[in-house]
Design a protein around this motif. Sequence first.
Motif, PDB file in Angstrom:
ATOM      1  N   VAL A 197     -28.035  -0.372 -21.763  1.00 25.68           N
ATOM      2  CA  VAL A 197     -27.353   0.560 -20.873  1.00 25.68           C
ATOM      3  C   VAL A 197     -26.623   1.561 -21.761  1.00 25.68           C
ATOM      4  O   VAL A 197     -25.483   1.351 -22.170  1.00 25.68           O
TER       5      VAL A 197
ATOM      6  N   PRO B   1     -25.524  -3.665 -16.048  1.00 26.86           N
ATOM      7  CA  PRO B   1     -25.514  -4.547 -17.223  1.00 26.86           C
ATOM      8  C   PRO B   1     -25.205  -5.985 -16.845  1.00 26.86           C
ATOM      9  O   PRO B   1     -24.326  -6.247 -16.024  1.00 26.86           O
TER      10      PRO B   1
ATOM     11  N   GLY C 283     -29.126  -4.195 -19.415  1.00 23.46           N
ATOM     12  CA  GLY C 283     -29.229  -4.082 -17.973  1.00 23.46           C
ATOM     13  C   GLY C 283     -30.661  -3.960 -17.504  1.00 23.46           C
ATOM     14  O   GLY C 283     -31.573  -4.564 -18.080  1.00 23.46           O
TER      15      GLY C 283
END
Length: 282
Positions: free
Chosen positions: A110, A126, A241
């Motif tokens: 992320v 995330p 993520g």
Amino acid sequence: MKNDRRLWLKGLVALPLAASLPARADALARIRQQGRLRVAVYKDFAPYSLAGGKGIDADLGRALAARLGVAADIVAYTADEDMSDDLRNMVWKGHYLGTQPADVMLHVPVDRKLAAANDKVRIFAPYHRETLALARHPGRVAQPAQGSAAVALEVFTREKIGVETATLADAFLLSVLNGRLREQVVHFKSVGAAAAALADGQIAAVLAPRGELEAAVAGRSELVLDAFRLPELPTDGWPLGMAVKVEEAELADALAAALAELKQDGTLAAIFARYGITHLPA
């Protein structure tokens, strides 16, 4: 892991869900109608993806699908040359050999710069913070790395340290202290191979992402695993993520909500614990 994704992980920042395109319900409606969520994970990437559809990311994919009320199709992909190639192959376009993209890809950093360079995907939610760690033979590397690099890494002017080729750990050790450690850095194809060499005494330590390293040295009581934080490091961690096509905001929202539930009820932490890995909230 081939062509590691972490070389560019500098100055990580949280990335919001927002994107400028309007939301579409098509993907989420299709997934619910078909009863299947196609989840992309990296192939042969312990402990996150293992043979037989096991691993942290595979289990997380199934848990997310269950929260959406559908089954999961876990699709393991081989990493390409860089993260942008993976996002193209696994999320928004598909592979040129004909493999269709997934509904969602896991284990995506992320990172704002990565998102800006890949405007056809939406990176969000995330679920784990990865960090670097050092596994060492305590008889050869007596103290955990701490303080400045000049002090913490001085032992590696004499002792060999292993890294996976083309990773953040590799780039850092080759460049730190004006390259003084270059001759002591030993390259391996994977974290697992480096850990095996450590266990055999071929090298004195391994620097790698904590999750991969924990899995690789599990059960080896003669080795010590330490956090690795030095002021010279470009980052002390990076959040992992998911990614979907940029226009699929409704699917992203549904997956983010499902992940929030998994965090709140302890399911996410239990998945990491199942594989003996320390879960670090992102």
